[in-house]
Write a protein that holds these residues in place. Structure first.
Motif, PDB file in Angstrom:
ATOM      1  N   TRP A   9      34.427 -16.234 -30.199  1.00  0.00           N
ATOM      2  CA  TRP A   9      35.558 -15.744 -30.982  1.00  0.00           C
ATOM      3  C   TRP A   9      35.297 -14.363 -31.562  1.00  0.00           C
ATOM      4  CZ3 TRP A   9      39.256 -18.693 -29.553  1.00  0.00           C
ATOM      5  CH2 TRP A   9      39.018 -20.041 -29.294  1.00  0.00           C
ATOM      6  N   PHE A  10      34.078 -13.867 -31.454  1.00  0.00           N
ATOM      7  CA  PHE A  10      33.736 -12.551 -31.993  1.00  0.00           C
ATOM      8  C   PHE A  10      33.500 -11.519 -30.884  1.00  0.00           C
ATOM      9  CE2 PHE A  10      32.538 -15.752 -35.068  1.00  0.00           C
ATOM     10  CZ  PHE A  10      33.105 -15.267 -36.231  1.00  0.00           C
ATOM     11  N   LEU A  11      33.684 -11.950 -29.640  1.00  0.00           N
ATOM     12  CA  LEU A  11      33.529 -11.023 -28.520  1.00  0.00           C
ATOM     13  C   LEU A  11      34.756 -10.119 -28.419  1.00  0.00           C
ATOM     14  CD1 LEU A  11      32.120 -13.486 -25.812  1.00  0.00           C
ATOM     15  CD2 LEU A  11      30.838 -11.815 -27.167  1.00  0.00           C
ATOM     16  N   PRO A  12      34.554  -8.839 -28.090  1.00  0.00           N
ATOM     17  CA  PRO A  12      35.701  -7.920 -27.952  1.00  0.00           C
ATOM     18  C   PRO A  12      36.741  -8.402 -26.947  1.00  0.00           C
ATOM     19  CG  PRO A  12      33.634  -6.694 -27.991  1.00  0.00           C
ATOM     20  CD  PRO A  12      33.268  -8.143 -27.923  1.00  0.00           C
ATOM     21  N   SER A  13      36.280  -9.028 -25.855  1.00  0.00           N
ATOM     22  CA  SER A  13      37.217  -9.503 -24.839  1.00  0.00           C
ATOM     23  C   SER A  13      38.150 -10.570 -25.386  1.00  0.00           C
ATOM     24  CB  SER A  13      36.447 -10.048 -23.631  1.00  0.00           C
ATOM     25  OG  SER A  13      35.588 -11.106 -24.026  1.00  0.00           O
ATOM     26  N   GLN A  14      37.623 -11.407 -26.294  1.00  0.00           N
ATOM     27  CA  GLN A  14      38.443 -12.454 -26.898  1.00  0.00           C
ATOM     28  C   GLN A  14      39.401 -11.861 -27.923  1.00  0.00           C
ATOM     29  OE1 GLN A  14      38.680 -15.803 -26.261  1.00  0.00           O
ATOM     30  NE2 GLN A  14      40.393 -15.700 -27.694  1.00  0.00           N
ATOM     31  N   ILE A  15      38.907 -10.928 -28.728  1.00  0.00           N
ATOM     32  CA  ILE A  15      39.735 -10.325 -29.785  1.00  0.00           C
ATOM     33  C   ILE A  15      40.892  -9.546 -29.180  1.00  0.00           C
ATOM     34  CG2 ILE A  15      39.698  -8.622 -31.657  1.00  0.00           C
ATOM     35  CD1 ILE A  15      36.854  -9.526 -32.264  1.00  0.00           C
ATOM     36  N   GLN A  16      40.679  -8.916 -28.020  1.00  0.00           N
ATOM     37  CA  GLN A  16      41.737  -8.140 -27.383  1.00  0.00           C
ATOM     38  C   GLN A  16      42.896  -9.014 -26.909  1.00  0.00           C
ATOM     39  OE1 GLN A  16      39.868  -5.881 -24.268  1.00  0.00           O
ATOM     40  NE2 GLN A  16      38.805  -4.517 -25.673  1.00  0.00           N
ATOM     41  N   GLN A  17      42.648 -10.303 -26.729  1.00  0.00           N
ATOM     42  CA  GLN A  17      43.706 -11.206 -26.294  1.00  0.00           C
ATOM     43  C   GLN A  17      44.667 -11.574 -27.414  1.00  0.00           C
ATOM     44  OE1 GLN A  17      42.287 -14.646 -24.120  1.00  0.00           O
ATOM     45  NE2 GLN A  17      40.607 -13.498 -23.215  1.00  0.00           N
ATOM     46  N   ALA A  85      41.372 -13.692 -41.016  1.00  0.00           N
ATOM     47  CA  ALA A  85      42.198 -14.896 -41.077  1.00  0.00           C
ATOM     48  C   ALA A  85      43.592 -14.600 -41.623  1.00  0.00           C
ATOM     49  CB  ALA A  85      41.506 -15.959 -41.936  1.00  0.00           C
ATOM     50  N   LEU A  86      43.664 -13.726 -42.649  1.00  0.00           N
ATOM     51  CA  LEU A  86      44.962 -13.360 -43.230  1.00  0.00           C
ATOM     52  C   LEU A  86      45.817 -12.564 -42.236  1.00  0.00           C
ATOM     53  CD1 LEU A  86      43.877 -12.342 -46.841  1.00  0.00           C
ATOM     54  CD2 LEU A  86      45.240 -14.332 -46.189  1.00  0.00           C
ATOM     55  N   ALA A  87      45.162 -11.843 -41.315  1.00  0.00           N
ATOM     56  CA  ALA A  87      45.895 -11.080 -40.302  1.00  0.00           C
ATOM     57  C   ALA A  87      46.533 -11.996 -39.256  1.00  0.00           C
ATOM     58  CB  ALA A  87      44.975 -10.067 -39.623  1.00  0.00           C
ATOM     59  N   ARG A  88      46.183 -13.269 -39.248  1.00  0.00           N
ATOM     60  CA  ARG A  88      46.758 -14.293 -38.382  1.00  0.00           C
ATOM     61  C   ARG A  88      46.623 -13.964 -36.902  1.00  0.00           C
ATOM     62  NH1 ARG A  88      50.569 -17.649 -40.844  1.00  0.00           N
ATOM     63  NH2 ARG A  88      50.699 -18.681 -38.813  1.00  0.00           N
ATOM     64  N   PRO A  89      45.400 -14.071 -36.337  1.00  0.00           N
ATOM     65  CA  PRO A  89      45.258 -13.880 -34.886  1.00  0.00           C
ATOM     66  C   PRO A  89      45.975 -14.999 -34.131  1.00  0.00           C
ATOM     67  CG  PRO A  89      43.219 -14.721 -35.842  1.00  0.00           C
ATOM     68  CD  PRO A  89      44.128 -14.412 -36.995  1.00  0.00           C
ATOM     69  N   GLN A  90      46.703 -14.604 -33.089  1.00  0.00           N
ATOM     70  CA  GLN A  90      47.495 -15.563 -32.318  1.00  0.00           C
ATOM     71  C   GLN A  90      47.436 -15.223 -30.835  1.00  0.00           C
ATOM     72  OE1 GLN A  90      51.359 -14.890 -33.985  1.00  0.00           O
ATOM     73  NE2 GLN A  90      51.065 -16.311 -35.689  1.00  0.00           N
TER      74      GLN A  90
END
Length: 343
Positions: A9-17, A85-90
């Motif tokens: 969950w902290f990998l750039p590839s995951q965050i970009q999704q 968490a407040l930014a609400r990743p979805q």
């Protein structure tokens, strides 16, 4: 639940999704180091003064002393995770269903000998085939059939939505498909109407393209048009070719040969009038393309879209990691190690 504790969950590839419902909170992460930078600058300045005052003594900095900064680093990580968490990743999975009631269309193409005339490039038939292919490409869920005619008429392709098959049929159209000479416009309309008899489409359209006048067949074009109208078929007619002398092959010396071109526009207009459609005249490739483009705009079914959005939140993962880091911060904040370092 166990997958929440994965470092993926902290990998750039995951965050970009991710898409972010409240991305403004992420900018707060950039401000987190500022208090510590200011504190370090003040400490560095006071340390310089201390070294000048105690020049006789050697100031020793132990690596163990840096451990006192671990709680502060954990607090930074905790706040950063809470902001994420407040930014609400979805992750949103959107599906679009497109549907239309569709239109049934029959293309009736003249393949008589005169369609070899070269006032169109490379000739009338090839120009007609090219615009027909483009017309087919622009349709969506409309059933299209093909009728070819010369001295007689027959159905080349039934009504279908298999556009790849239709394009293959159109590409293979040639002058040898019908042996009888002449132009059987009435027969072409009759064959097209026969294909439309069992159609339940909201709109039924016949597009007839010819460069001459009815000289063959056993059915009068006007009678055939009235029959098509009785089956609720809308009729568009296209007359192709220029008036007067037009180039048609070469003579024995290789010089361009010209023939006199005639066309029964009156009948083509009358057919379109009976069928509540429209008559068009095309004298070159560009005009023919424009004619098909206009018909394409006239006979567009309304395409409806239903969108389904499946949105999944992932803020819980970062909130959970944040709570774990916060508990670790509390634990280290009150350990004997921290107190010893402060002493």
């Amino acid at each position: 639940m166990l997958e929440w504790f994965s470092l993926q969950w902290f990998l750039p590839s995951q965050i970009q999704q991710f898409s972010w419902e409240s991305p403004a909170y992420l900018y707060g992460i950039l401000l987190l180091p500022l208090p510590y930078i200011m504190r370090w600058l003040l400490h560095f300045k006071s340390r310089q003064k201390l070294e000048i005052a105690l020049i006789e003594r050697e100031v020793v900095s132990s690596p163990v002393a840096f451990l006192r900064h671990i709680p502060s680093m954990l607090m930074l990580i905790f706040i950063a995770l809470i902001l994420v968490a407040l930014a609400r990743p979805q992750i949103t999975d959107e599906k679009v269903d497109r549907f239309t009631e569709g239109i049934d269309i029959i293309l009736a193409l003249d393949i008589s000998e005169s369609m070899q005339i070269e006032d169109f490039k490379p000739n009338r038939l090839e120009a007609a085939k090219n615009v027909a292919l483009n017309f087919i490409k622009g349709r969506f869920q409309d059933r299209i059939g093909i009728v070819v005619f010369s001295g007689d008429a027959y159905s080349l392709a039934p009504l279908t939505t298999d556009y790849n098959l239709l394009k293959t049929y159109v590409s293979e159209i040639n002058f040898d498909m019908v042996q009888n000479r002449g132009t059987a416009i009435g027969s072409a309309l009759a064959v097209a109407t026969n294909r439309m008899r069992e159609s339940s489409a909201k709109s039924k359209v016949i597009i007839l393209l010819s460069d001459g006048e009815n000289t063959a067949g056993s059915i009068d074009p006007i009678t055939a048009a009235e029959l098509a109208h009785a089956y609720s078929c809308k009729l568009y007619t296209i007359g192709v070719g220029k008036e007067g002398p037009v180039p048609f092959g070469t003579d024995m010396f290789g010089r361009t040969r010209y023939v006199e071109n005639t066309m029964d526009e009156t009948t083509l207009r009358r057919i379109a009038q009976i069928g509540d459609g429209q008559y068009f005249r095309a004298e070159d490739n560009k005009t023919l393309q424009e004619v098909f483009a206009r018909i394409d705009r006239y006979e567009k079914a309304e395409i409806k879209e239903t969108r389904f959005k499946d949105t999944k939140d992932f803020y819980q993962i970062y909130l959970m990691w944040g709570l774990l880091v916060f508990l670790l911060w509390i634990l280290l904040k009150n350990t004997f190690l921290t107190n010893a370092l402060e002493d």
